[in-house]
Design a protein around this motif. Structure first.
Motif, short mmCIF file in Angstrom:
data_model
loop_
_atom_site.label_atom_id
_atom_site.label_comp_id
_atom_site.label_asym_id
_atom_site.label_seq_id
_atom_site.Cartn_x
_atom_site.Cartn_y
_atom_site.Cartn_z
N HIS A 191 -0.79 2.08 3.62
CA HIS A 191 0.06 2.47 2.49
C HIS A 191 -0.11 3.94 2.08
CE1 HIS A 191 1.80 -1.42 1.86
NE2 HIS A 191 0.61 -1.97 1.90
N GLN A 192 1.03 4.64 2.14
CA GLN A 192 1.19 6.05 1.75
C GLN A 192 0.50 7.03 2.69
OE1 GLN A 192 1.42 7.27 -2.27
NE2 GLN A 192 1.80 5.23 -3.08
N GLU A 193 -0.05 6.53 3.80
CA GLU A 193 -0.62 7.48 4.76
C GLU A 193 0.46 8.33 5.40
OE1 GLU A 193 0.89 4.25 5.79
OE2 GLU A 193 -1.23 3.70 5.77
N THR A 223 2.77 -7.71 6.25
CA THR A 223 1.31 -7.62 6.17
C THR A 223 0.82 -7.79 4.74
OG1 THR A 223 1.34 -6.10 8.06
CG2 THR A 223 -0.68 -6.20 6.77
N LEU A 224 1.41 -7.03 3.80
CA LEU A 224 1.05 -7.15 2.39
C LEU A 224 2.32 -7.20 1.56
CD1 LEU A 224 -1.96 -4.72 1.79
CD2 LEU A 224 -2.01 -7.21 1.72
N LYS A 225 2.54 -8.29 0.86
CA LYS A 225 3.71 -8.42 0.01
C LYS A 225 3.47 -7.69 -1.32
CE LYS A 225 4.99 -12.88 2.00
NZ LYS A 225 6.06 -12.29 2.82
N LYS A 231 -2.18 -4.59 -2.30
CA LYS A 231 -1.14 -3.57 -2.12
C LYS A 231 -1.12 -2.63 -3.33
CE LYS A 231 3.56 -3.04 -0.43
NZ LYS A 231 4.66 -3.74 0.24
N THR A 232 -1.26 -3.19 -4.52
CA THR A 232 -1.34 -2.38 -5.74
C THR A 232 -2.54 -1.44 -5.66
OG1 THR A 232 -0.31 -4.13 -7.05
CG2 THR A 232 -1.58 -2.46 -8.25
N PHE A 233 -3.68 -1.98 -5.25
CA PHE A 233 -4.90 -1.18 -5.11
C PHE A 233 -4.69 0.00 -4.17
CE2 PHE A 233 -8.53 -0.47 -2.22
CZ PHE A 233 -9.43 0.11 -3.10
N ILE A 282 -5.76 -1.85 -10.24
CA ILE A 282 -5.67 -0.44 -10.64
C ILE A 282 -7.05 0.08 -11.03
CG2 ILE A 282 -4.71 1.15 -12.35
CD1 ILE A 282 -2.20 -0.60 -12.40
N LEU A 283 -7.82 -0.74 -11.74
CA LEU A 283 -9.18 -0.34 -12.11
C LEU A 283 -10.02 -0.13 -10.85
CD1 LEU A 283 -11.21 0.09 -14.43
CD2 LEU A 283 -11.77 -2.36 -14.26
N ARG A 284 -9.90 -1.03 -9.88
CA ARG A 284 -10.62 -0.88 -8.62
C ARG A 284 -10.19 0.38 -7.88
NH1 ARG A 284 -10.01 -4.07 -4.48
NH2 ARG A 284 -8.08 -5.13 -5.14
N ALA A 285 -8.89 0.67 -7.94
CA ALA A 285 -8.35 1.86 -7.28
C ALA A 285 -8.98 3.12 -7.86
CB ALA A 285 -6.84 1.91 -7.42
#
Length: 333
Positions: A191-193, A223-225, A231-233, A282-285
């Motif tokens: 994601h976003q790479e 892969t990730l819905k 996916k949020t992370f 989001i906190l984990r991110a």
């Protein structure tokens, strides 16, 4: 120009059965490769048996999207890579416009086709649509897609033009440029790479293009819905990574501060919707970003910074406050 169409796979046997025949039928003289990310299903055996003309490269473990391509592409000799998701249905002559584009324009390093929705075929698809942009705060959007507002394809984006980023669902990139940039940043995992890769390419003077003459249909979300907190992370963390790496220090510092505040608002919004796992993601991110900040900051050493990277100041304000849902209203040529 030697073209390699390269599909990254992880446990996607059924997708390969459904969409690989289109790739083999419509890709002209291109060589077709499958990079397998240590699948646990019968993907590799099935491809070797049913699609013997496909060259299979087996990674020793699941390196994610970024690392998986980095590992597998080391074994492929071509002038031009097409990195293609396994859930994409290609159409007749889809590669021809790109061979012409790259032969005639040496400054163009990366390009994508028109991406339409496989399930709703008259509409653009979320992941790429008609070429990607970002706003001043680093939020991505596309021609044909602003957040969840998806436009119908009525020929409004049938052109060929420069964009800011090209989708990883179907990305053409010169081999020399891919390795000049050291490939994808494997620390993103997924994601976003592709946004980071395109941003780094533009920082070094290369151009990224969209080619509306070529059309493919993308299923998306295999892969990730969107409902998956992982996916949020990845999206929240990786966006902060890209800002850290690709902007001048002063701009990056200010932007990170604003983004952390806005991320906090997003976390509260998820909580109000009782989506607590997404709030926690989001906190984990943020904690993952803090942990890896020094590592990301050191990657700036190779960068030459592009000062004008955005098309609008705030896509969030334009879309959610002013209710702008159409790219041609948002951005005037």
């Amino acid at each position: 120009m030697k073209l390699a169409v390269v599909i990254l796979n992880w446990n996607g046997a059924q997708l390969l059965k459904d969409y690989l025949p289109f790739v083999l039928k419509f890709s002209g003289d291109a060589t077709i490769y499958l990079i397998d990310n240590a699948s646990t299903d019968d993907s590799v055996e099935m491809v070797k048996t049913e699609f013997s003309e496909v060259q299979v490269i087996e990674n020793e473990e699941n390196y994610g999207f970024a690392g998986g391509y980095n590992q597998g592409l080391k074994s492929i000799d071509a002038d031009l890579f097409c990195l293609l998701n396994s859930d994409v249905e290609v159409t007749p002559n889809w590669t021809s416009p790109f061979l012409k584009l790259f032969k005639e324009n040496e400054s163009i390093a990366i390009a994508q086709p028109k991406i339409r929705d496989l399930k709703n075929r008259e509409y653009f698809e979320y992941a790429g649509a008609a070429g990607g942009y970002i706003d001043k705060l680093g939020y991505p959007f596309c021609r044909g897609r602003i957040f969840q507002s998806i436009e119908k394809d009525e020929g409004q984006y049938d052109d060929t033009r420069e964009v800011f980023w090209a989708t990883g669902a179907c990305m053409f990139i010169r081999k020399t440029v891919f390795w000049e940039l050291d490939g994808f940043d494997a620390d993103y995992f997924a994601h976003q790479e592709e946004i980071d890769l395109c941003w780094r390419a533009k920082n070094t003077g290369h151009k990224v293009f969209y080619v509306g003459e070529s059309i493919v249909f993308h299923l998306g979300g295999f892969t990730l819905k969107n409902s998956n907190p992982n996916k949020t992370f990845l999206n929240f963390r990786n966006s902060l990574y890209s800002i850290t790496k690709n902007l001048p220090r002063r701009s990056a510092t200010k932007l990170i501060f604003y983004r952390l505040l806005l991320d906090g608002i997003a976390a509260v919004h998820f909580a109000i919707q009782l989506k607590f796992l997404h709030s926690f993601a989001i906190l984990r991110a943020h904690f993952s970003f803090y942990k890896n900040f020094s590592k990301m900051y050191k990657k700036r050493e190779k960068a030459n910074f592009l000062l004008k990277y955005y098309s609008v100041k705030s896509i969030v304000w334009s879309h959610f406050v002013h209710q702008v849902k159409n790219f041609n209203i948002l951005v005037k040529d």
